[in-house]
Every structure is written in structure tokens, then in C-alpha cells.
Design an enzyme around this catalytic site. Structure first.
Site, PDB file in Angstrom:
ATOM      1  N   ASN A 235       0.748  -1.199  -0.022  1.00 20.67           N
ATOM      2  CA  ASN A 235      -0.044  -0.110   0.074  1.00 20.67           C
ATOM      3  C   ASN A 235       0.953   1.306   0.117  1.00 20.67           C
ATOM      4  OD1 ASN A 235       0.725  -0.355   2.562  1.00 20.67           O
ATOM      5  ND2 ASN A 235      -1.263   0.402   3.390  1.00 20.67           N
TER       6      ASN A 235
ATOM      7  N   GLU B 264       4.592  -4.030  12.022  1.00 22.68           N
ATOM      8  CA  GLU B 264       3.828  -2.898  11.995  1.00 22.68           C
ATOM      9  C   GLU B 264       2.394  -3.645  11.163  1.00 22.68           C
ATOM     10  OE1 GLU B 264       3.982  -0.014  13.020  1.00 22.68           O
ATOM     11  OE2 GLU B 264       6.011  -0.119  13.456  1.00 22.68           O
TER      12      GLU B 264
ATOM     13  N   CYS C  29      -3.154   1.663   6.517  1.00 18.63           N
ATOM     14  CA  CYS C  29      -3.370   1.027   7.760  1.00 18.63           C
ATOM     15  C   CYS C  29      -3.899   1.921   8.999  1.00 18.63           C
ATOM     16  CB  CYS C  29      -2.104   0.399   8.411  1.00 18.63           C
ATOM     17  SG  CYS C  29      -0.924   1.886   8.336  1.00 18.63           S
TER      18      CYS C  29
HETATM   19  P1  NAP Z   1       0.204  -8.909   3.449  1.00 22.00           P
HETATM   20  O1  NAP Z   1      -0.639  -9.721   2.764  1.00 22.00           O
HETATM   21  O2  NAP Z   1       0.418  -9.388   4.937  1.00 22.00           O
HETATM   22  O3  NAP Z   1       1.724  -9.069   2.633  1.00 22.00           O
HETATM   23  C1  NAP Z   1       2.823  -7.905   3.397  1.00 22.00           C
HETATM   24  C2  NAP Z   1       4.023  -8.642   2.956  1.00 22.00           C
HETATM   25  O4  NAP Z   1       4.292  -9.797   3.526  1.00 22.00           O
HETATM   26  C3  NAP Z   1       4.119  -9.037   1.374  1.00 22.00           C
HETATM   27  O5  NAP Z   1       5.460  -8.839   0.995  1.00 22.00           O
HETATM   28  C4  NAP Z   1       3.776 -10.361   1.353  1.00 22.00           C
HETATM   29  O6  NAP Z   1       4.312 -11.003   0.396  1.00 22.00           O
HETATM   30  C5  NAP Z   1       4.395 -11.104   2.542  1.00 22.00           C
HETATM   31  N1  NAP Z   1       4.133 -12.301   2.911  1.00 22.00           N
HETATM   32  C6  NAP Z   1       2.709 -12.896   2.779  1.00 22.00           C
HETATM   33  N2  NAP Z   1       2.908 -14.118   3.436  1.00 22.00           N
HETATM   34  C7  NAP Z   1       3.973 -14.196   3.936  1.00 22.00           C
HETATM   35  C8  NAP Z   1       4.797 -15.669   4.594  1.00 22.00           C
HETATM   36  N3  NAP Z   1       4.114 -16.448   4.697  1.00 22.00           N
HETATM   37  N4  NAP Z   1       6.021 -15.246   4.755  1.00 22.00           N
HETATM   38  C9  NAP Z   1       6.652 -14.144   4.809  1.00 22.00           C
HETATM   39  N5  NAP Z   1       6.087 -13.041   4.190  1.00 22.00           N
HETATM   40  C10 NAP Z   1       4.920 -13.297   3.678  1.00 22.00           C
HETATM   41  O7  NAP Z   1      -0.119  -7.324   3.576  1.00 22.00           O
HETATM   42  P2  NAP Z   1      -0.562  -6.518   2.461  1.00 22.00           P
HETATM   43  O8  NAP Z   1      -1.819  -6.846   1.777  1.00 22.00           O
HETATM   44  O9  NAP Z   1       0.595  -6.183   1.459  1.00 22.00           O
HETATM   45  O10 NAP Z   1      -0.752  -5.033   3.121  1.00 22.00           O
HETATM   46  C11 NAP Z   1      -1.944  -4.909   3.910  1.00 22.00           C
HETATM   47  C12 NAP Z   1      -1.695  -5.061   5.322  1.00 22.00           C
HETATM   48  O11 NAP Z   1      -0.401  -4.117   5.688  1.00 22.00           O
HETATM   49  C13 NAP Z   1      -2.897  -4.426   6.029  1.00 22.00           C
HETATM   50  O12 NAP Z   1      -3.321  -5.384   7.042  1.00 22.00           O
HETATM   51  C14 NAP Z   1      -2.547  -3.369   6.647  1.00 22.00           C
HETATM   52  O13 NAP Z   1      -2.991  -2.592   7.761  1.00 22.00           O
HETATM   53  C15 NAP Z   1      -1.292  -3.496   7.000  1.00 22.00           C
HETATM   54  N6  NAP Z   1      -0.196  -2.268   6.740  1.00 22.00           N
HETATM   55  C16 NAP Z   1       0.181  -2.003   8.235  1.00 22.00           C
HETATM   56  C17 NAP Z   1       0.838  -0.619   8.353  1.00 22.00           C
HETATM   57  C18 NAP Z   1       1.334  -0.372   9.703  1.00 22.00           C
HETATM   58  O14 NAP Z   1       2.304   0.578   9.779  1.00 22.00           O
HETATM   59  N7  NAP Z   1       0.938  -0.778  10.762  1.00 22.00           N
HETATM   60  C19 NAP Z   1       1.399   0.056   7.195  1.00 22.00           C
HETATM   61  C20 NAP Z   1       0.809  -0.304   5.743  1.00 22.00           C
HETATM   62  C21 NAP Z   1       0.138  -1.529   5.859  1.00 22.00           C
HETATM   63  P3  NAP Z   1       3.413 -11.178  -1.207  1.00 22.00           P
HETATM   64  O15 NAP Z   1       3.041  -9.896  -1.481  1.00 22.00           O
HETATM   65  O16 NAP Z   1       4.191 -12.006  -1.991  1.00 22.00           O
HETATM   66  O17 NAP Z   1       2.218 -12.094  -0.821  1.00 22.00           O
END
Ligand code: NAP
Length: 475
Positions: A152, A248, A282
């Protein structure tokens, strides 16, 4: 299929046989193909990072100079990088431009912090029998940092990991989100151009379940910095044993509209902050608790402000709300709206979907157990929830398993401080919505929203170890 973008390993651009197709998220056409990392590529990247870290080639001032240059390059290439973000993430151009500005700031702040890493004097001589000793601490880098980033904020959330890691003398292996890898490879290009020695930054592209998983199992990585969903964050925490972690994670941000607020200003502010990047940030506003005395007034102003948002093509500089990251995600969000409707909620604005573009959607009559309230919606959907008593309202706010950021609109200082003390979050805004972040501030959640803080100064604390040095003096 030819790869348009190779990986970046040990200072070299590495083309691989397997590629990952990156789509234009608005048109759904192929944008580019990016090389995919094999197990061997990931292994090489970690080995290169470990060797570069041990080589210890850069003084703090060298790190400052390189980071400062990268910050300048980000501004020089602002339009090019903003276009990449708009295409690969579907982020409206004006928000993508803002993200590049912020990434430049994050790197600049990291550069400045590189010159301020220090320990403290410890008065060991005050302990009986230690009169002839002197002690102090220094902060040393952890070594290899494994960074895993979400889709994002494909550049700024990556700079929040790479900037502080390089500033504090670490080496990085970065795995960007599969949906948005091009921004990270561009950033690597800028570091290369700025003269970063080989191996200090490595970018490996591939799915979370392969590349991400391999990184999690590799004991040469000493600290993981992860931004993404709570589900994967929890897995990371369980799988990485005693290694250091910065997590995060998700959120379902609450904002309280008190009866003593400037209602018109509050409505305008929250409307803008509920739908930026189609609600896929987020700290996007999700739950708006409105005092019943001002409920209708707030609702009218809020809907009026939502109507003014321009929905559609993210490449149009006037667009406020573009597509979601995929049609599948937009369908998932639509099904949550349907579930709320089936259980008695009312859609008072929006609710329709065209491909991956979901209209800004406003619900009333939702209850705590509906997904649109109790889970992270991560879509352009907000729910207006009435309250009459601030204490009860805060109990409802805190019923969420998440706690990243929240906010209150009120002119009453007692109500403001009461809420600031009681709402369970990492950051709380008064007379602003939850979606406020500048890049130097400490940022991170409590409960299921995270573990550890970001913001260059705070990440550097996590990315360095405190080492005590004691001098046994003879005179
Ligand atoms: P996500 O699906 O959890 O993916 C995040 C990262 O983790 C991606 O690079 C993903 O790779 C990787 N990943 C997925 N499965 C994994 C595994 N089994 N082992 C290691 N890495 C793995 O999240 P997203 O959809 O990209 O982002 C949205 C989420 O991020 C929301 O929940 C949002 O709230 C959160 N977020 C939090 C913050 C904060 O600062 N608190 C900021 C921004 C976003 P792939 O892309 O290859 O699946």
C-alpha cells in the site's frame, strides 16, 4: 517471458528465468515482468548482506552522505516514481506524488539520524567496590536486517526500513510485496547510483510463501522488519524465535466526534481520511463514533464531503479514490457490505463496484460483531456509530483487537485528555482523524496492530544493540 526488471543482489542486476507479471491495477493490463528470486538467489542475497555488513565499509558520515544523495535523487525522479506507484499500486497520482515526497523525507531523516547514534555514560563508580571503574554504552548494528513490505505504500514504507537500517550500519535483504515490486527496484537503482557499497542492499522478488518464508527460516538474518497483515505478522513472530522483530500490522481505526466538536470541519477532515487510496492505508478511518446530539448534522456534512471526492482513473491528477489492489479484494469488500446489509445495516452512500473500483461507501445501523466494524476492512468503507456517553463509547472503541491510531474531534479539553489517556492505541490525534503521519514521529501500534516502532530514530533503536564497555582503571 523476458524480464524488464532484474533483481538486485550484491551490487549486481541479476536476471532470472522465472518472472513475475506486474499488472497496471486500473486497466488490469500487463505493466512489466520482474525477475523472480530462486532459493539460491535468496541465499546469495543473504550471504552478500552478511559479508557487506562484516566489511564495515562506511563511517556514519559516509552513510549520511549516501542517504542524503538518495533523498535528492528521489526528488529529482519524483514524477517517474510517482507514475510507477500509480500504475503498480493503482494509487491516485496526487497521493503517489505525496508518497514520493514523504519517502525523500524519510531517507533525509535517516541520513540525519546516522550522525546522532550514541550511547550513554553509566555511573558504575557509584557501586561500592567499583570506585576505579568507568563505563559507557555504544550502539552497534544488529547485522543483517530482513525487510518484508506491503503493497500500500510501495516506496515510503520501504524507505522506513532501508533508511534506518543503512543509517545504523546494517545490511538489508528486502522482499517487496509481489503486487508492487518495481518501486523497490527503483529505490535500489538510486542507492546504487548514490554509491552504496555492494551487498548492503539486496532486493529479492517473489511470493511471501517462498521468498518470505525462506527469509524467515534463515538464522543469518538478525532482525525482521515487517509491515503487513496481522495474520502474517503473527506467523513471523511465532517462526523467528528469539530474533529481533519490528511488526507494523493491521488496524480498524476509530474516530470520535464529540458533541462539542466543530462538526463541519470534523466531517470534511474525516471524509478525506476515510477514502484516501481507497481506504487501503493502515490508519484509514473505519469506525466513526458520533455523539447522538450531532449525529444528523455530522452525517449531512460528511455525505456532502464524500460526494465531492472524484472516483476513477488514478492517473488523472484530480482523482481522489481509485481502484483497490485487485478485483478480488474489491469483491471481498463488497461481500462485507452485503453481510452488514443482511444483518440490518443501511448503506447511506455508495456501495456499488465496477471491476476493482468500489465507490466510497458509508454505512449506518451496523453493530459491533459485523466484519465492517470488528475486522480491518481495508477498503473505502466507513461506518457511522452513534453514542451518548463518552465512557461507554471508549469501551466500544477499545473492544477492537487492534490499536494503531485513533482520534477525537472536540473543543472540550477535559474530554480530549480523557480520551487520549483511555483509548488503547499507539498514537492518538486531537481534532484530527486517525490518519495522520509524518515520518519522523514514533509510529506503531499496540494489541494486534504491532510490536516495536518505526520512524527513523525509533527504528534505529530497534536496529542497534546496546553494548556496555567498562574500563578498569589503575589510577
Ligand atoms: P500482507 O498480505 O500481509 O503482505 C505483506 C508482505 O508479507 C508482502 O510482502 C507479502 O508477500 C509478505 N508475505 C505474505 N505471506 C508471507 C509469508 N508466509 N512469509 C513471509 N512473508 C509473507 O499485507 P498486504 O496486503 O501487502 O498489506 C496490507 C496489510 O498491511 C494491512 O493489514 C495493513 O493494515 C497493513 N499495514 C500496516 C501498516 C502499519 O504501519 N501498521 C502500514 C501499511 C500496511 P506477497 O506480496 O508476495 O504476498
Amino acid at each position: 517471458m523476458a524480464s524488464d526488471y532484474p533483481l538486485y543482489i550484491d551490487g549486481e542486476w541479476v536476471k532470472t528465468d522465472e518472472t513475475l507479471e506486474v499488472l497496471n491495477k486500473y486497466t488490469q493490463e500487463t505493466y512489466v515482468n520482474v525477475s523472480k528470486a530462486s532459493e539460491n538467489d535468496v541465499d546469495q542475497a543473504i550471504a552478500a548482506a552478511e559479508s557487506a555488513y562484516k566489511n564495515d565499509a562506511l563511517s556514519p558520515y559516509d552513510r549520511y552522505e549516501i542517504l542524503k544523495r538518495v533523498s535528492e535523487l528521489l526528488m529529482e525522479r519524483k514524477e517517474e516514481i510517482a507514475d510507477i506507484i500509480t500504475i503498480e499500486a493503482g494509487k491516485p497520482l496526487k497521493q503517489a506524488r505525496n508518497e514520493v515526497d514523504r519517502a525523500a523525507q524519510t531517507i533525509e531523516i535517516s541520513a540525519e539520524e546516522a550522525k546522532r547514534i550514541s550511547g550513554e555514560g553509566i555511573p558504575v563508580e557509584a557501586a561500592p567496590g567499583s570506585e576505579n571503574r568507568m563505563a559507557f554504552t555504544i550502539r552497534v548494528p544488529v547485522g543483517v536486517v530482513g525487510a518484508i513490505s506491503p503493497f500500500n505504500f510501495p516506496i515510503n514504507l520501504v524507505t522506513h526500513k532501508v533508511g534506518p537500517a543503512i543509517a545504523s550500519g546494517n545490511a538489508v535483504v528486502l522482499k517487496p510485496a509481489s503486487n508492487t515490486p518495481v518501486s523497490s527496484l527503483k529505490l535500489a537503482e538510486l542507492f546504487h547510483e548514490a554509491g552504496l557499497p555492494k551487498g548492503l542492499l539486496n532486493v529479492v522478488v517473489g511470493s511471501g510463501s517462498t521468498v518470505g518464508n525462506q527469509m524467515m527460516q534463515d538464522s543469518r538474518i538478525r532482525l525482521y522488519t515487517f509491515t503487513g497483515s496481522t495474520e502474517i505478522g503473527l506467523k513471523l513472530k511465532q517462526d523467528t524465535g528469539l530474533n529481533k522483530l519490528i511488526l507494523e500490522l493491521g488496524n480498524n481505526s476509530p474516530v470520535i466526534i464529540d458533541e462539542e466538536a466543530d462538526i463541519k470541519a470534523a466531517a470534511k477532515n474525516t471524509a478525506a481520511k476515510s477514502f484516501a487510496f481507497a481506504g487501503q492505508t493502515c490508519i484509514s478511518v473505519q469506525r466513526i463514533y458520533v455523539h447522538e446530539a450531532v449525529q444528523q448534522e455530522f452525517q449531512d456534512y460528511f455525505i456532502q464531503a464524500v460526494k465531492e471526492l472524484k472516483v476513477g482513473d488514478p492517473a488523472d491528477p484530480q482523482t481522489d479514490v481509485g481502484p483497490m489492489i485487485s478485483e478480488e479484494e474489491a469483491k471481498r469488500a463488497e461481500s462485507w457490505i452485503q453481510e452488514a446489509k443482511d444483518s440490518g445495516a443501511e448503506v447511506i452512500y455508495g456501495g456499488t463496484r465496477k471491476g476493482s473500483v468500489l465507490e466510497p461507501t458509508v454505512l449506518t445501523g451496523a453493530t459491533e460483531e459485523m466484519k465492517v466494524v470488528c475486522e480491518e476492512v481495508f477498503a473505502p468503507i466507513v461506518t457511522l456509530l452513534p453514542f451518548s456517553d463518552i465512557k461507554q463509547c471508549i469501551d466500544e472503541v477499545n473492544a477492537s483487537p487492534y490499536g494503531l491510531q485513533g482520534g477525537i474531534f472536540t473543543q472540550n479539553i477535559d474530554t480530549a485528555f480523557y480520551a487520549a489517556k483511555k483509548v488503547e492505541v499507539g498514537g492518538f490525534m486531537v481534532n484530527d482523524a486517525s490518519q495522520y503521519r509524518v515520518d519522523l514521529m514514533p509510529y506503531g501500534g499496540v494489541k494486534n496492530s504491532g510490536w516495536g516502532k518505526e520512524g527513523p530514530k525509533y527504528s534505529i533503536e530497534e536496529m542497534t544493540e546496546e553494548r556496555l564497555i567498562v574500563m578498569n582503571l589503575n589510577k
